[in-house]
Design an enzyme around this catalytic site. Sequence first.
Site, PDB file in Angstrom:
ATOM      1  N   ASP A  35      29.336  32.177-132.043  1.00 27.68           N
ATOM      2  CA  ASP A  35      30.763  32.437-131.781  1.00 27.68           C
ATOM      3  C   ASP A  35      31.575  32.601-133.075  1.00 27.68           C
ATOM      4  OD1 ASP A  35      30.305  32.181-129.035  1.00 27.68           O
ATOM      5  OD2 ASP A  35      30.710  30.033-129.073  1.00 27.68           O
ATOM      6  N   GLU A 201      32.835  35.608-120.437  1.00 28.64           N
ATOM      7  CA  GLU A 201      33.481  34.648-121.331  1.00 28.64           C
ATOM      8  C   GLU A 201      33.731  35.291-122.690  1.00 28.64           C
ATOM      9  OE1 GLU A 201      30.724  31.407-121.578  1.00 28.64           O
ATOM     10  OE2 GLU A 201      29.170  32.589-122.565  1.00 28.64           O
TER      11      GLU A 201
END
Length: 322
Positions: A35, A201
Site C-alpha cells: 500500500d 478497496e
Amino acid sequence: MKLHSVVWVIGTLQDIVSGYANPEACSGTCVNAHDPSVIRRSDGTYFRFSTGGKIAVHTAPDIMGPWTYKGAVLPSGSSIDLDGNQDLWAPEVALVGSAYYLYYSVSTFGVQNSAIGVATSSTMDVGSWKDLGSTGIRSSPGKPYNAIDPSLIIADGTYLLTFGSFWKDIHQVPLKNPPKTVASGASAYQLAYDPATTAEEGACVFKRGSYYYLFYSKGQCCGYDANRPPAGGEYKILVCRSTSATGGFVDARGNACSSGGGTVVLESHGYVYGPGGQGVYDDPNYGPILYYHYVDTRVGYADGQKRFRWNTISFSSGWPVV
C-alpha cells in the site's frame, strides 16, 4: 542484429502480447512495500510511505530510487483507542497548503472495527509528524463500510476523503477545512460497489482534464503463498470516471461503478502478480504515474515480498493506459 536490440525487440513483443508494459526500475529498498503512497518534496526528495512498521518511511532522489529506509511516521503508534493502533495500514500523504497530511488506518485483518486517523508535518521528515488521532471516520459491525484505505482529493475547494474495503466497498465523505475531521453534518456515501464479490478497496480519485478518475483495487490482496485464488481472483487495478468527484462514476463501456462496473488498468502479467494498493501521482519529472505493489513470481508470493513499482500512464484516449 546486436544482442541488446534482440532483447529490446523480445521485450517489446512480450509487452504487446500481455497488453501491459513491465514495471519501471526501482533500486534500493523496493520490497515489503504494501500500500505505498508517494510524493515529491519541493527540494526534489521523494518520500514513500507504506503499511507496517508504524508507517514505514523511505526516501529517494528519484522515483526510481535508490530508496532508503528512514524510520516510522508514528513510532509510538496511533492515539486511537482501537485494536491495531500499533500496526498501522494504508497511508496516504497529501500536501495541503504548507503542511503535509498523512491519513492512515487502524484495524485488524478481516474485521469491521476500524478507524481512519491523520498526522501532520511541515517537512515529512522522520520525527516531525504529529498524530492528531481520529478523523471521525469509524466503522463497526452494521455499518455499510469499513474505515480503511483513506485517500484525499480537493475538488472545487472541498476536501473529500475516499475510503472503504469490502462490505459495501468504496465510500466518500467531505472533510472540514483544514481536513482534519469530517465536515459538520456530513455522512459517507457510496462511490463504487460490486455486489457479486464486494472485494473492492484502496480507492483514490485523480483529476485529469475534465474528468475525475476513480482508481481502486479488486480481488484478493494477500496471503498468496498460503492461499492463492483461482486465476483472475488476485488483486488488479480498475478505474471508472465521472465529471464529478462525488459520484456518477462509469467504466469505459458505460457501466456504473456502483453496480459492478470497472475497466481494468493493470492486472497480472508475466512475472507481475497481483498488482494493487495503488496511487496516482502527477510527477513533475515523468508526468502522471501509477504506482503500486505486486509480487514477483520469480522470487516468491509472501506478503513480505511485495515490491514497489510504477509505470507512466497516458490519458490521451480519455482513459488511463499503462
